[in-house]
Design an enzyme around this catalytic site. Structure first.
Site, PDB file in Angstrom:
ATOM      1  N   LYS A  10      17.315 -52.743 -23.868  1.00 24.68           N
ATOM      2  CA  LYS A  10      17.862 -53.975 -23.304  1.00 24.68           C
ATOM      3  C   LYS A  10      17.737 -55.131 -24.306  1.00 24.68           C
ATOM      4  CE  LYS A  10      16.944 -52.758 -18.445  1.00 24.68           C
ATOM      5  NZ  LYS A  10      16.225 -53.216 -17.205  1.00 24.68           N
ATOM      6  N   TYR A  50      25.097 -51.453 -12.238  1.00 19.48           N
ATOM      7  CA  TYR A  50      24.067 -51.871 -11.278  1.00 19.48           C
ATOM      8  C   TYR A  50      24.656 -52.101  -9.879  1.00 19.48           C
ATOM      9  CZ  TYR A  50      20.433 -52.611 -14.900  1.00 19.48           C
ATOM     10  OH  TYR A  50      19.487 -52.454 -15.893  1.00 19.48           O
ATOM     11  N   PHE A  58      17.699 -60.953  -7.115  1.00 17.30           N
ATOM     12  CA  PHE A  58      17.524 -61.078  -8.565  1.00 17.30           C
ATOM     13  C   PHE A  58      18.762 -60.659  -9.356  1.00 17.30           C
ATOM     14  CE2 PHE A  58      15.757 -56.911  -7.309  1.00 17.30           C
ATOM     15  CZ  PHE A  58      16.493 -56.051  -8.120  1.00 17.30           C
ATOM     16  N   ARG A  86      11.884 -41.538 -18.217  1.00 14.49           N
ATOM     17  CA  ARG A  86      11.327 -42.558 -17.326  1.00 14.49           C
ATOM     18  C   ARG A  86       9.800 -42.624 -17.453  1.00 14.49           C
ATOM     19  NH1 ARG A  86      14.711 -45.182 -13.816  1.00 14.49           N
ATOM     20  NH2 ARG A  86      13.042 -45.570 -12.324  1.00 14.49           N
ATOM     21  N   THR A  92       8.800 -50.076 -13.494  1.00 12.15           N
ATOM     22  CA  THR A  92       9.787 -51.160 -13.609  1.00 12.15           C
ATOM     23  C   THR A  92       9.153 -52.489 -13.984  1.00 12.15           C
ATOM     24  OG1 THR A  92      11.111 -50.058 -11.902  1.00 12.15           O
ATOM     25  CG2 THR A  92      11.620 -52.360 -12.360  1.00 12.15           C
ATOM     26  N   ARG A 103       7.457 -50.038 -21.500  1.00 10.70           N
ATOM     27  CA  ARG A 103       7.405 -51.276 -20.719  1.00 10.70           C
ATOM     28  C   ARG A 103       5.999 -51.861 -20.690  1.00 10.70           C
ATOM     29  NH1 ARG A 103      11.346 -49.198 -15.800  1.00 10.70           N
ATOM     30  NH2 ARG A 103      13.288 -50.087 -16.594  1.00 10.70           N
ATOM     31  N   ASN A 117      12.051 -55.980 -19.120  1.00 11.73           N
ATOM     32  CA  ASN A 117      11.334 -54.701 -19.197  1.00 11.73           C
ATOM     33  C   ASN A 117      11.899 -53.723 -20.232  1.00 11.73           C
ATOM     34  OD1 ASN A 117      13.580 -53.989 -17.787  1.00 11.73           O
ATOM     35  ND2 ASN A 117      12.507 -53.272 -15.959  1.00 11.73           N
ATOM     36  N   HIS A 120      16.160 -49.194 -20.156  1.00 14.61           N
ATOM     37  CA  HIS A 120      16.732 -48.600 -18.940  1.00 14.61           C
ATOM     38  C   HIS A 120      16.742 -47.085 -19.086  1.00 14.61           C
ATOM     39  CE1 HIS A 120      19.566 -47.607 -15.734  1.00 14.61           C
ATOM     40  NE2 HIS A 120      20.139 -46.797 -16.613  1.00 14.61           N
ATOM     41  N   GLU A 131      26.468 -42.883 -15.394  1.00 11.37           N
ATOM     42  CA  GLU A 131      26.181 -43.927 -16.390  1.00 11.37           C
ATOM     43  C   GLU A 131      26.658 -43.515 -17.788  1.00 11.37           C
ATOM     44  OE1 GLU A 131      21.995 -44.699 -15.971  1.00 11.37           O
ATOM     45  OE2 GLU A 131      22.252 -45.597 -13.979  1.00 11.37           O
TER      46      GLU A 131
END
Ligand code: IDP
Length: 141
Positions: A10, A50, A58, A86, A92, A103, A117, A120, A131
């Site tokens: 990100k 998303y 948010f 992950r 998260t 993260r 964070n 993704h 995705e």
């Protein structure tokens, strides 16, 4: 089982110059990089990506965060890579993400309601397929 996932570094990860470190962790785990590119995400791409979060308070902050700098999108392949990536990412919320996770090591809580964070990762085989198609429409195998 060999599978593919979509990993994204990100904006905060790119700005902090963590792209190399993150790729190193992917490769150290034995995963293969199938495709990789820098993308300046636009609103249409992020709304599709998303979609299930569109009603969350948010969401406007998340859109702003994801568009503030180009990101690095990566198709990663490997044994159980969806769950494994992950695990490398961590939880998260950077405050809750364990040290040693991406993260946990590089994420920041941000003043206000934003969570920076760093990365993704797709959360299921269905979202991975969706995705990867969204971010890499040119990739057809
Ligand atoms: P994930 O990225 O760990 O799969 P999701 O719940 O799918 O988490 O949320 C997607 C992204 O939305 C998060 O990575 C984070 O950037 C943002 N986000 C999720 N929950 C919050 C929140 O409560 N406040 C601010 N941002 C959030």
């Amino acid at each position: 089982m060999t599978e593919r996932t979509l990993a994204i570094v990100k904006p905060d990860g790119v700005i902090q110059k963590k792209v190399g470190e993150i790729i190193r962790r992917i490769e150290r785990k034995g995963y293969d990089i199938i495709d990789i590119k820098m993308v300046q995400a636009d609103e249409a791409l992020l709304r599709a990506h998303y979609a299930e979060l569109a009603d969350r308070p948010f969401f406007p902050g998340l859109m702003h965060y994801m568009m503030e700098h180009p990101v690095v999108a990566i198709v990663v392949e490997g044994d159980n890579v969806i769950k494994g990536w992950r695990t490398l990412m961590g939880l998260t919320n950077p405050t809750e993400a364990a040290p040693g996770t991406i993260r946990g090591d590089f994420g920041r809580d941000w003043p206000g309601d934003e969570v920076r964070n760093v990365v993704h990762g797709s959360d299921s085989p269905e979202s991975a397929q969706h995705e990867i198609k969204l971010w890499f429409p040119e990739l057809n195998n």
